[in-house]
Design an enzyme around this catalytic site. Structure first.
Site, PDB file in Angstrom:
ATOM      1  N   HIS A 262       0.854  -1.185   0.000  1.00  0.00           N
ATOM      2  CA  HIS A 262       0.000   0.000   0.000  1.00  0.00           C
ATOM      3  C   HIS A 262       0.885   1.228   0.000  1.00  0.00           C
ATOM      4  O   HIS A 262       1.923   1.237   0.650  1.00  0.00           O
ATOM      5  CB  HIS A 262      -0.900  -0.002   1.242  1.00  0.00           C
ATOM      6  N   ASP A 316      -7.771  -5.442   0.127  1.00  0.00           N
ATOM      7  CA  ASP A 316      -8.268  -6.340  -0.909  1.00  0.00           C
ATOM      8  C   ASP A 316      -7.949  -7.806  -0.646  1.00  0.00           C
ATOM      9  O   ASP A 316      -8.466  -8.676  -1.339  1.00  0.00           O
ATOM     10  CB  ASP A 316      -7.684  -5.945  -2.274  1.00  0.00           C
TER      11      ASP A 316
HETATM   12  N1  ACO Z   1       4.180  -7.623  -4.089  1.00  0.00           N
HETATM   13  C1  ACO Z   1       5.531  -7.595  -4.180  1.00  0.00           C
HETATM   14  N2  ACO Z   1       6.272  -6.467  -4.114  1.00  0.00           N
HETATM   15  C2  ACO Z   1       5.607  -5.323  -3.925  1.00  0.00           C
HETATM   16  C3  ACO Z   1       4.208  -5.279  -3.794  1.00  0.00           C
HETATM   17  C4  ACO Z   1       3.495  -6.480  -3.877  1.00  0.00           C
HETATM   18  N3  ACO Z   1       2.180  -6.536  -3.782  1.00  0.00           N
HETATM   19  N4  ACO Z   1       3.831  -3.992  -3.608  1.00  0.00           N
HETATM   20  C5  ACO Z   1       4.939  -3.273  -3.643  1.00  0.00           C
HETATM   21  N5  ACO Z   1       6.023  -4.058  -3.824  1.00  0.00           N
HETATM   22  C6  ACO Z   1       7.435  -3.656  -3.915  1.00  0.00           C
HETATM   23  C7  ACO Z   1       7.715  -3.088  -5.298  1.00  0.00           C
HETATM   24  O1  ACO Z   1       8.136  -4.074  -6.188  1.00  0.00           O
HETATM   25  C8  ACO Z   1       8.803  -2.081  -4.977  1.00  0.00           C
HETATM   26  O2  ACO Z   1      10.007  -2.792  -4.760  1.00  0.00           O
HETATM   27  P1  ACO Z   1      11.420  -2.101  -5.153  1.00  0.00           P
HETATM   28  O3  ACO Z   1      11.545  -0.911  -4.265  1.00  0.00           O
HETATM   29  O4  ACO Z   1      12.403  -3.173  -4.860  1.00  0.00           O
HETATM   30  O5  ACO Z   1      11.328  -1.748  -6.606  1.00  0.00           O
HETATM   31  C9  ACO Z   1       8.375  -1.514  -3.629  1.00  0.00           C
HETATM   32  O6  ACO Z   1       7.604  -2.555  -3.009  1.00  0.00           O
HETATM   33  C10 ACO Z   1       7.517  -0.278  -3.750  1.00  0.00           C
HETATM   34  O7  ACO Z   1       6.452  -0.602  -4.619  1.00  0.00           O
HETATM   35  P2  ACO Z   1       5.661   0.467  -5.475  1.00  0.00           P
HETATM   36  O8  ACO Z   1       4.848  -0.239  -6.518  1.00  0.00           O
HETATM   37  O9  ACO Z   1       6.604   1.530  -5.919  1.00  0.00           O
HETATM   38  O10 ACO Z   1       4.729   1.069  -4.366  1.00  0.00           O
HETATM   39  P3  ACO Z   1       3.488   1.990  -4.625  1.00  0.00           P
HETATM   40  O11 ACO Z   1       3.271   2.748  -3.378  1.00  0.00           O
HETATM   41  O12 ACO Z   1       3.652   2.749  -5.895  1.00  0.00           O
HETATM   42  O13 ACO Z   1       2.311   0.930  -4.897  1.00  0.00           O
HETATM   43  C11 ACO Z   1       0.529  -0.500  -4.714  1.00  0.00           C
HETATM   44  C12 ACO Z   1       1.308   0.614  -4.034  1.00  0.00           C
HETATM   45  C13 ACO Z   1       0.109  -0.073  -6.126  1.00  0.00           C
HETATM   46  C14 ACO Z   1      -0.727  -0.783  -3.924  1.00  0.00           C
HETATM   47  C15 ACO Z   1       1.417  -1.764  -4.785  1.00  0.00           C
HETATM   48  O14 ACO Z   1       1.760  -2.181  -3.482  1.00  0.00           O
HETATM   49  C16 ACO Z   1       0.756  -2.886  -5.549  1.00  0.00           C
HETATM   50  O15 ACO Z   1       0.827  -2.905  -6.784  1.00  0.00           O
HETATM   51  N6  ACO Z   1       0.146  -3.892  -4.838  1.00  0.00           N
HETATM   52  C17 ACO Z   1      -0.506  -4.994  -5.485  1.00  0.00           C
HETATM   53  C18 ACO Z   1      -1.882  -4.566  -6.010  1.00  0.00           C
HETATM   54  C19 ACO Z   1      -2.866  -4.329  -4.887  1.00  0.00           C
HETATM   55  O16 ACO Z   1      -3.050  -5.148  -3.993  1.00  0.00           O
HETATM   56  N7  ACO Z   1      -3.544  -3.173  -4.978  1.00  0.00           N
HETATM   57  C20 ACO Z   1      -4.579  -2.788  -3.996  1.00  0.00           C
HETATM   58  C21 ACO Z   1      -4.104  -1.663  -3.138  1.00  0.00           C
HETATM   59  S1  ACO Z   1      -5.301  -1.183  -1.977  1.00  0.00           S
HETATM   60  C22 ACO Z   1      -6.422  -0.307  -2.908  1.00  0.00           C
HETATM   61  O17 ACO Z   1      -6.116   0.307  -3.888  1.00  0.00           O
HETATM   62  C23 ACO Z   1      -7.772  -0.326  -2.475  1.00  0.00           C
END
Ligand code: ACO
Length: 380
Positions: A262, A316
């Protein structure tokens, strides 16, 4: 040329508005609506009371709540022309696309009035909260070739939705759990869909366009669409023994695991804690979901591999398991999220109108200048 501003991809950490609607402390796992902790609301309130609180800023009196509920009850039905329009949607279309189209279509039927008219604000709030669940349930019936189930006036908001979905009166516990799910999803500061609602609102367009743009934004797999993806992932994993291998492959391929991570929470999402408890309550009544053990193992291994990065279960992760037990098809999980979030979007719409200035951010231009135009016949 430089603008003198630092560019932050995804606007991370950049305040886009001042708001008194909700508060999140991502380090300590705190979520409050108008200052009231989500746990307290989930235990003591109801979705329509929470919607009122978010939109009008204060808990309603007994009479205000009764009037609000009765108004919504009265406006649950949808016009036959909207129903006929929906009949023409392809049955293979995604329910979020259907919802976005029908939400926008409401604007054709309810004419625009002055946005500073409190009566018009209430008119739009009531119609959107009342009709969105009916449109979701009707689209589900019609894609199966059935007539929509009419709203049942003897049932409250949550119970009526489950009734329109299944044509059966839900048990009290099912209705209560669904109502809590709606409260948990009702609002969450400025996320992508809320921001999209605010940007649209800032142009002073009609509230149906505001909600339609927010629904379209919520549909994406990185936002509301993740709850549907979680179940597909649990199905793909297939057994508890496969979980570790699945996570290791995701780590190796830098693939995101749905339902985790998140932008704001760096601990387990407080809504996921409540949803997990609700899932367990439902399992006690109706038997455990076969994917629950896989989910528990997945959460354990993701914590082991990614906990140091602050990646934990989000809202989620467990919602799909709850909805599945309530008999909701998985492609309706995101529309359910939208039904709830309409309350938060409307609260931000109303707040935006009170302090409006059209959103018009800047950009950092990375293109070229003074290029020569080459006629098409001379281009290679
Ligand atoms: N699984 C594995 N690694 C992850 C995940 C995940 N679910 N989420 C983040 N990371 C890692 C990224 O790969 C990144 O790693 P790095 O620094 O080594 O490159 C780091 O954590 C930061 O990730 P970002 O994508 O830059 O974080 P951001 O804040 O932009 O994204 C998000 C947040 C979009 C929710 C992300 O965690 C994600 O894609 N999760 C999976 C989809 C999901 O469950 N979405 C629902 C969110 S809740 C909602 O919207 C209601």
């Amino acid at each position: 040329m430089t603008t003198g501003c630092e560019f932050k991809p995804g606007l991370e950490g950049i305040p886009a508005a001042q708001s008194s609607i909700s508060f999140v402390d991502g380090k300590n796992g705190i979520l409050e609506y108008r200052g009231i902790p989500i746990q307290e609301l989930a235990e003591k309130s109801s979705f329509l009371e929470v919607a009122y609180l978010l939109i009008w800023g204060e808990l309603p009196t007994y009479q205000e709540l009764e009037d609000f509920k009765n108004d919504i009850l009265y406006h649950r039905r949808i016009k036959y022309r909207i129903r006929d329009m929906m009949k023409c949607f392809p049955e293979t279309g995604h329910p979020m696309d259907s919802l976005q189209t029908s939400a926008a279509a409401l604007g054709l039927f309810y004419s625009r009035r002055a946005l500073d008219d409190p009566e018009y604000i209430r008119h739009a709030v009531v119609r959107l909260l009342a009709k969105i669940p009916t449109m979701v349930a009707a689209a589900n019936s019609m894609r199966k070739g059935n007539d929509p189930v009419q709203p049942n006036d003897s049932l409250d908001y949550a119970a009526n939705f489950l009734y329109m979905m299944t044509e059966r009166r839900p048990y009290d516990l099912q209705a209560k759990i669904f109502d809590i799910c709606l409260m948990l999803h009702a609002e969450h500061t400025i996320n992508a869909s809320t921001f999209s609602a605010m940007v649209t609102a800032s142009t002073l367009t009609d509230p149906y366009a505001v909600i339609a743009s927010a629904v379209g934004t919520l549909a994406g797999p990185l936002h509301g669409g993740a709850n549907e993806e979680v179940l597909l992932m649990l199905e793909e994993i297939g057994s508890v023994e496969n979980v570790r291998g699945y996570v290791e492959t995701c780590v190796a391929n830098k693939q995101k695991i749905m339902g985790f991570g998140h932008r704001v929470y760096k601990v387990k999402d407080p809504r996921a804690v409540i949803l997990q408890r609700l899932a367990e309550e439902l399992f006690e009544l109706e038997g455990e979901d076969p994917y629950y053990k896989i989910a528990l193992e997945l959460e354990k291994i993701v914590e082991e591999k990614y906990g140091h990065k602050g990646i934990f279960a989000n809202v989620d992760f467990y919602s799909g398991l709850v909805y599945r037990k309530l008999g909701i098809p998985s492609d309706l999980f995101t529309p359910l999220f939208a039904i709830a979030r309409v309350a938060g979007w409307l609260a931000h719409w109303k707040e935006q109108l009170g302090v409006n200035r059209i959103f018009r951010p800047t950009q950092v231009y990375t293109g070229v200048h003074n290029q020569i135009y080459i006629p098409v016949e001379k281009r290679s």
